[in-house]
Write a protein that holds these residues in place. Structure first.
Motif, PDB file in Angstrom:
ATOM      1  N   SER A  98       9.830  64.320  38.152  1.00 35.56           N
ATOM      2  CA  SER A  98      10.805  63.248  37.925  1.00 35.56           C
ATOM      3  C   SER A  98      10.107  61.952  37.549  1.00 35.56           C
ATOM      4  O   SER A  98      10.549  61.231  36.643  1.00 35.56           O
ATOM      5  CB  SER A  98      11.653  63.033  39.182  1.00 35.56           C
ATOM      6  N   GLU A 122       8.728  62.279  33.950  1.00 35.94           N
ATOM      7  CA  GLU A 122       9.819  62.188  32.971  1.00 35.94           C
ATOM      8  C   GLU A 122      10.278  60.744  32.810  1.00 35.94           C
ATOM      9  O   GLU A 122      10.482  60.261  31.689  1.00 35.94           O
ATOM     10  CB  GLU A 122      10.996  63.049  33.427  1.00 35.94           C
ATOM     11  N   GLU A 169      10.142  58.605  29.301  1.00 38.20           N
ATOM     12  CA  GLU A 169      11.368  58.083  28.711  1.00 38.20           C
ATOM     13  C   GLU A 169      11.361  56.560  28.665  1.00 38.20           C
ATOM     14  O   GLU A 169      11.742  55.947  27.663  1.00 38.20           O
ATOM     15  CB  GLU A 169      12.576  58.582  29.507  1.00 38.20           C
ATOM     16  N   HIS A 197      16.497  68.975  24.804  1.00 39.72           N
ATOM     17  CA  HIS A 197      16.857  67.976  25.819  1.00 39.72           C
ATOM     18  C   HIS A 197      18.306  67.543  25.645  1.00 39.72           C
ATOM     19  O   HIS A 197      18.832  67.496  24.527  1.00 39.72           O
ATOM     20  CB  HIS A 197      15.933  66.768  25.695  1.00 39.72           C
ATOM     21  N   ARG A 198      18.965  67.200  26.753  1.00 38.87           N
ATOM     22  CA  ARG A 198      20.368  66.785  26.691  1.00 38.87           C
ATOM     23  C   ARG A 198      20.541  65.454  25.972  1.00 38.87           C
ATOM     24  O   ARG A 198      21.615  65.136  25.491  1.00 38.87           O
ATOM     25  CB  ARG A 198      20.960  66.702  28.100  1.00 38.87           C
ATOM     26  N   GLY A 248      14.161  63.307  24.779  1.00 37.31           N
ATOM     27  CA  GLY A 248      13.377  64.529  24.688  1.00 37.31           C
ATOM     28  C   GLY A 248      12.066  64.372  23.940  1.00 37.31           C
ATOM     29  O   GLY A 248      11.100  65.103  24.210  1.00 37.31           O
ATOM     30  N   GLU A 256       9.323  62.879  26.285  1.00 39.72           N
ATOM     31  CA  GLU A 256       9.145  63.839  27.372  1.00 39.72           C
ATOM     32  C   GLU A 256       8.465  65.111  26.874  1.00 39.72           C
ATOM     33  O   GLU A 256       7.578  65.655  27.546  1.00 39.72           O
ATOM     34  CB  GLU A 256      10.484  64.189  28.019  1.00 39.72           C
ATOM     35  N   ALA A 301      11.883  68.184  32.648  1.00 38.79           N
ATOM     36  CA  ALA A 301      13.346  68.347  32.590  1.00 38.79           C
ATOM     37  C   ALA A 301      13.749  69.512  33.489  1.00 38.79           C
ATOM     38  O   ALA A 301      13.310  69.581  34.626  1.00 38.79           O
ATOM     39  CB  ALA A 301      13.824  68.497  31.157  1.00 38.79           C
ATOM     40  N   ARG A 319      18.292  69.948  37.857  1.00 34.39           N
ATOM     41  CA  ARG A 319      18.183  68.866  38.824  1.00 34.39           C
ATOM     42  C   ARG A 319      19.563  68.533  39.348  1.00 34.39           C
ATOM     43  O   ARG A 319      20.577  68.934  38.759  1.00 34.39           O
ATOM     44  CB  ARG A 319      17.498  67.635  38.230  1.00 34.39           C
ATOM     45  N   PHE A 355      19.934  72.069  33.397  1.00 26.75           N
ATOM     46  CA  PHE A 355      19.410  71.608  32.126  1.00 26.75           C
ATOM     47  C   PHE A 355      18.214  72.470  31.711  1.00 26.75           C
ATOM     48  O   PHE A 355      17.471  72.974  32.561  1.00 26.75           O
ATOM     49  CB  PHE A 355      18.966  70.147  32.225  1.00 26.75           C
ATOM     50  N   TRP A 411      14.505  73.641  30.344  1.00 26.09           N
ATOM     51  CA  TRP A 411      13.150  73.120  30.505  1.00 26.09           C
ATOM     52  C   TRP A 411      12.614  72.614  29.171  1.00 26.09           C
ATOM     53  O   TRP A 411      12.928  73.147  28.112  1.00 26.09           O
ATOM     54  CB  TRP A 411      12.219  74.216  31.018  1.00 26.09           C
ATOM     55  N   VAL A 412      11.809  71.571  29.231  1.00 25.87           N
ATOM     56  CA  VAL A 412      11.038  71.103  28.082  1.00 25.87           C
ATOM     57  C   VAL A 412       9.614  71.619  28.276  1.00 25.87           C
ATOM     58  O   VAL A 412       9.007  71.387  29.317  1.00 25.87           O
ATOM     59  CB  VAL A 412      11.062  69.565  27.994  1.00 25.87           C
TER      60      VAL A 412
END
Length: 303
Positions: A135, A138, A142, A229-230, A235, A238, A250, A253, A262, A264-265
């Motif tokens: 977390s 990420e 971002e 990614h959402r 994304g 990340e 990602a 979560r 969600f 995975w990246v």
């Protein structure tokens, strides 16, 4: 001094000074003022019918306010422009908050959870140590885009008005850009405008992180991961960070007690992130910042 020259000085000032507590304990931070303006618009306009139209009006008001504020603050000249830009660029504070999670995890899981709760909106109370570490990583990737590269980009393109308009819209997105009953319509314009303003900076951030991590040769794979990614923009940094660290980011979560599945990246990467992985990510953030600074200096030298 050129805009690029002012930006280079502002980047260095932010890196050196960060967010001095002695100053912001006495003065209201501009980001807080922006949040108050968004809050006023929310209270005054977000009710009754035609909420999407009212949200468009709110977004337009924020853009106008940012433009006027930028023009007025630029009037005193170069020194004020540099200082305002340095205040609104947040590299040092970003890396300090991310590094605090590593320090917390080295002490105890509870301290790590408390530190990561300061920088993410997801549920943290039951996080495992790897979840807390991922977390933090990420959030760092971002926010490198949102808090450093995007403000710098818009300052370079449009001076203080561009920078402050970006920060206004980004603040609005963080406050009202949610897909829930209250903000689905009212926050739509701010969220979509934020997506547009971050379109280039997010990909530029991804390139900088990939270059810092020696991953440019994997750019096609990074782009494929980014599209999973959402978010249309988050994304990219990340995915570049995940590839540079060989760590999956990602993924599932929890928000408000509800687990969300969600994707995975870089799903083939390690999922056992740790405090050491966070420390490596902070080093990459500084290396990407250094590349951005070098690019800015080169632009200043050419123009």
């Amino acid at each position: 001094m050129t805009t690029a020259g002012m930006l280079a000085v502002a980047l260095l000032l932010d890196a050196a000074l960060g967010e001095p507590k002695w100053l912001w304990s006495r003065l209201t931070h501009p980001a807080v003022l922006m949040g108050k303006l968004v809050g006023v618009l929310d209270r005054k306009l977000n009710s009754g019918h035609n909420r999407r139209a009212k949200g468009v009006l709110a977004a337009a008001a924020l853009v106008l306010a940012g433009f006027v504020a930028g023009k007025l603050l630029a009037l005193p000249g170069t020194l004020v422009e540099i200082l305002v830009a340095a205040v609104l660029i947040a590299q040092r504070s970003l890396t300090e908050h991310v590094a605090a999670v590593a320090s917390g995890l080295r002490s105890s899981l509870d301290e790590g959870r408390a530190a990561v709760a300061m920088i993410v909106s997801r549920d943290t109370a039951s996080m495992t140590a790897p979840q807390a570490a991922r977390s933090a990583i990420e959030s760092g990737a971002e926010n490198m885009s949102d808090g450093v590269i995007a403000p710098a980009f818009w300052f370079l393109v449009a001076g203080l008005p561009g920078l402050i308009i970006y920060k206004m819209v980004n603040t609005a997105d963080s406050m009202i850009g949610y897909r829930n009953e209250r903000y689905q319509d009212f926050g739509w314009a701010s969220a979509r405008l934020d997506d547009l303003l971050n379109l280039i900076p997010a990909r530029l951030t991804g390139l900088l992180i990939a270059a810092a991590g020696g991953q440019l040769r994997h750019w096609r794979a990074i782009a494929e991961d980014a599209r999973k990614h959402r978010s249309p923009n988050a994304g990219w940094p990340e995915a570049a960070m995940a590839r540079a660290l060989n760590t999956s980011l990602a993924g599932p979560r929890s928000y408000d007690g509800q687990m969300r599945d969600f994707p995975w990246v870089h799903g083939t990467g390690a999922k056992s992130a740790s405090a050491e992985t966070i420390t490596r990510s902070v080093a990459l953030l500084w290396q990407a910042w250094a590349l951005a600074l070098a690019l800015t200096v080169a632009i200043a030298a050419v123009f």
